[in-house]
Write a protein that holds these residues in place. Structure first.
Motif, PDB file in Angstrom:
ATOM      1  N   ASN A 126     -53.414 -11.552   5.117  1.00 17.97           N
ATOM      2  CA  ASN A 126     -51.980 -12.473   5.118  1.00 17.97           C
ATOM      3  C   ASN A 126     -51.547 -12.598   3.342  1.00 17.97           C
ATOM      4  O   ASN A 126     -52.400 -12.882   2.613  1.00 17.97           O
ATOM      5  CB  ASN A 126     -52.039 -13.710   5.633  1.00 17.97           C
ATOM      6  CG  ASN A 126     -50.925 -14.581   5.403  1.00 17.97           C
ATOM      7  OD1 ASN A 126     -50.012 -14.264   5.996  1.00 17.97           O
ATOM      8  ND2 ASN A 126     -50.952 -15.464   4.520  1.00 17.97           N
ATOM      9  N   VAL A 127     -50.096 -12.205   3.304  1.00 19.49           N
ATOM     10  CA  VAL A 127     -49.681 -12.244   1.997  1.00 19.49           C
ATOM     11  C   VAL A 127     -48.540 -13.424   2.073  1.00 19.49           C
ATOM     12  O   VAL A 127     -47.905 -13.823   0.916  1.00 19.49           O
ATOM     13  CB  VAL A 127     -49.545 -10.914   1.286  1.00 19.49           C
ATOM     14  CG1 VAL A 127     -50.408 -10.120   1.001  1.00 19.49           C
ATOM     15  CG2 VAL A 127     -48.078 -10.369   2.155  1.00 19.49           C
ATOM     16  N   GLY A 128     -48.131 -13.712   3.154  1.00 18.84           N
ATOM     17  CA  GLY A 128     -47.199 -14.706   3.261  1.00 18.84           C
ATOM     18  C   GLY A 128     -47.692 -16.341   3.072  1.00 18.84           C
ATOM     19  O   GLY A 128     -48.120 -16.796   4.043  1.00 18.84           O
ATOM     20  N   VAL A 153     -49.519  -8.750   6.416  1.00 16.62           N
ATOM     21  CA  VAL A 153     -48.663  -9.424   7.320  1.00 16.62           C
ATOM     22  C   VAL A 153     -48.005 -10.908   6.325  1.00 16.62           C
ATOM     23  O   VAL A 153     -48.766 -11.201   5.583  1.00 16.62           O
ATOM     24  CB  VAL A 153     -49.066  -9.883   8.731  1.00 16.62           C
ATOM     25  CG1 VAL A 153     -49.442  -9.006   9.653  1.00 16.62           C
ATOM     26  CG2 VAL A 153     -50.290 -10.828   8.449  1.00 16.62           C
ATOM     27  N   GLY A 154     -47.098 -11.470   6.914  1.00 13.18           N
ATOM     28  CA  GLY A 154     -46.483 -12.553   6.360  1.00 13.18           C
ATOM     29  C   GLY A 154     -45.550 -12.306   5.230  1.00 13.18           C
ATOM     30  O   GLY A 154     -44.769 -13.076   4.982  1.00 13.18           O
ATOM     31  N   TYR A 163     -46.992 -15.814   9.505  1.00  9.65           N
ATOM     32  CA  TYR A 163     -45.728 -16.950   9.233  1.00  9.65           C
ATOM     33  C   TYR A 163     -46.440 -17.818   8.213  1.00  9.65           C
ATOM     34  O   TYR A 163     -47.524 -17.928   8.085  1.00  9.65           O
ATOM     35  CB  TYR A 163     -45.373 -17.703  10.668  1.00  9.65           C
ATOM     36  CG  TYR A 163     -45.198 -16.476  11.721  1.00  9.65           C
ATOM     37  CD1 TYR A 163     -43.826 -16.225  11.695  1.00  9.65           C
ATOM     38  CD2 TYR A 163     -46.249 -16.174  12.659  1.00  9.65           C
ATOM     39  CE1 TYR A 163     -43.384 -15.252  12.744  1.00  9.65           C
ATOM     40  CE2 TYR A 163     -45.767 -15.210  13.455  1.00  9.65           C
ATOM     41  CZ  TYR A 163     -44.287 -14.679  13.795  1.00  9.65           C
ATOM     42  OH  TYR A 163     -44.172 -13.944  14.580  1.00  9.65           O
ATOM     43  N   CYS A 164     -45.235 -18.363   7.487  1.00  8.46           N
ATOM     44  CA  CYS A 164     -45.547 -19.187   6.379  1.00  8.46           C
ATOM     45  C   CYS A 164     -44.634 -20.464   6.579  1.00  8.46           C
ATOM     46  O   CYS A 164     -43.438 -20.621   6.795  1.00  8.46           O
ATOM     47  CB  CYS A 164     -45.380 -18.550   5.144  1.00  8.46           C
ATOM     48  SG  CYS A 164     -45.622 -19.586   3.739  1.00  8.46           S
ATOM     49  N   LEU A 174     -40.172 -13.976   4.105  1.00  4.48           N
ATOM     50  CA  LEU A 174     -41.458 -14.564   4.589  1.00  4.48           C
ATOM     51  C   LEU A 174     -41.200 -15.335   6.008  1.00  4.48           C
ATOM     52  O   LEU A 174     -40.561 -16.250   5.940  1.00  4.48           O
ATOM     53  CB  LEU A 174     -41.915 -15.746   3.364  1.00  4.48           C
ATOM     54  CG  LEU A 174     -42.719 -15.164   2.250  1.00  4.48           C
ATOM     55  CD1 LEU A 174     -41.886 -14.302   1.362  1.00  4.48           C
ATOM     56  CD2 LEU A 174     -42.949 -16.314   1.609  1.00  4.48           C
ATOM     57  N   PRO A 175     -41.733 -14.673   6.884  1.00  2.00           N
ATOM     58  CA  PRO A 175     -41.343 -15.288   8.387  1.00  2.00           C
ATOM     59  C   PRO A 175     -41.724 -16.743   8.422  1.00  2.00           C
ATOM     60  O   PRO A 175     -42.953 -17.108   8.362  1.00  2.00           O
ATOM     61  CB  PRO A 175     -42.162 -14.510   9.450  1.00  2.00           C
ATOM     62  CG  PRO A 175     -42.303 -12.990   8.624  1.00  2.00           C
ATOM     63  CD  PRO A 175     -42.246 -13.420   7.101  1.00  2.00           C
TER      64      PRO A 175
END
Length: 371
Positions: A89-91, A118-119, A144-145, A157-158
């Motif tokens: 994850n990067v978000g 994702v993210g 998601y963030c 960034l969702p």
């Protein structure tokens, strides 16, 4: 029940990664050594290895005006590959710490290493759902963030928005056999997810999520079995600067590797492999008595989450840590950046969330607690 002929795979999931293993304040750098070296054999022993990359893989771009910014030389990313990470994850709240250059460098480094993420996704919608196929099983990932949202110079960034996430899950189920949701959410340094988070996680599982992997609080939280899904509300830190002991039932350096066996029908088995972070920021496997304490702590928190608690009880629990942590952050920002951040602090002090924290402090004085 699944038959013996059904395919199953192993997924290892961990929390926050900094890719720095130097003791804070030390002149003797140990950055050339792989920070995962003490857990390599266990961590990489899975078909899919997931983690939350809580740093930018870049030294370009201007640092954001924040109390804490996290960026790492891109060459440190080689350790991720050697530790077996397949998706990250990067978000999160640090992916824009060096603006667009840092974001683009991070994604390029991961692309070059062949590590999925994702993210964050591009404006054209590519990368919203990442599907990893293993032994014929299609495992979909969505990220998601909290605080995410609008497109940032071609990227999004969702956000953690129920309607949005339910739509994404519905689409992702058409191309994945099982679905893993990564959520960067919650209140830092607190052991209990909010009632809102619990309700949200349950809705996601009801909609088709198989496994929910939370991160951001920096400490382990509940790991709950709900219907046919598994919810890890926070996996804590994993390879991250070790904090001082915090109020509560354990030290902030207690963590673990969540090992999940997945099949076409969802989660078959799972366990938490207890781990402790050393003062060099490196995770290590622990002796039996420490492992027992870590598992016991998670079990106690999970039992309380399953029983349920009110929003007021939750504010009573998190108010001291939330006000202390965010108050210190604003003080640092005001000293560094001046008037604009002072105005932001004043607005924060009278925000609805902080007002509820004040009420929580008052109730706490009269002995109301979650435990």
């Amino acid at each position: 029940e699944m038959s013996e002929g059904d395919v199953s795979i192993l997924l290892n999931a961990i929390g926050d990664i900094s890719l720095r293993n130097q003791i804070e304040g030390s002149r003797a750098s140990s950055d050339r050594k792989n920070p995962f070296r003490y857990v390599l054999s266990v961590l990489s022993d899975a078909d899919i290895v997931f983690g939350n990359l809580e740093t930018v893989l870049s030294e370009r771009g201007n640092l954001a005006e924040k109390a804490i910014t996290l960026s790492t030389p891109p060459e440190h990313a080689q350790w991720l590959r050697k530790a077996g990470f397949t998706i990250l994850n990067v978000g999160n709240n640090h992916i824009l710490d060096r603006g667009l250059p840092g974001l683009e460098d991070t994604l390029k480094v991961l692309d070059d290493l062949g590590i999925s993420y994702v993210g964050v996704h591009r404006r054209d919608g590519s990368g919203v759902c990442r599907v990893l196929e293993c032994k014929g099983l299609r495992v979909g990932f969505l990220g998601y963030c909290e605080g995410g949202g609008d497109f940032y110079q071609g990227y999004e960034l969702p956000p953690i928005n129920e309607d949005r996430m339910l739509r994404d899950i519905d689409l992702a189920r058409q191309k994945a056999d099982v679905l893993v949701i990564s959520l960067h959410w919650g209140t830092e340094n607190t052991y209990y997810p909010s009632p809102y988070q619990i309700r949200m996680a349950h809705r996601l599982v009801d909609a088709g999520a198989t496994l929910i992997l939370g991160h951001h609080p920096h400490v382990l939280q509940a790991i709950e079995i709900y219907n046919r899904g598994l919810i890890a509300y926070s996996l804590g830190d994993f390879q991250f600067p070790c904090g001082s002991p915090r109020p509560g039932t354990c030290l902030s350096d207690w963590t673990g590797i969540l090992r999940v066996e997945l099949g076409a029908d969802g989660v078959k088995e799972w366990k938490l492999i207890p781990v402790q972070i050393g003062y060099d920021n490196c995770p290590r496997l622990v002796e039996a008595h420490v492992a027992s304490r870590i598992n016991s702590m998670v079990h106690q928190i999970t039992a309380r989450v399953t029983k349920g608690y009110s929003s007021l009880e939750w504010f009573v629990e998190i108010a001291p840590e939330y006000l202390r942590g965010n108050g210190n952050s604003y003080l640092l920002r005001v000293r560094r950046y001046g008037l604009r951040h002072l105005l932001q602090c004043c607005r924060w002090l009278v925000s609805p969330f902080v007002l509820r924290c004040y009420l929580g402090l008052l109730c706490r004085a009269f002995g109301l607690r979650i435990g």
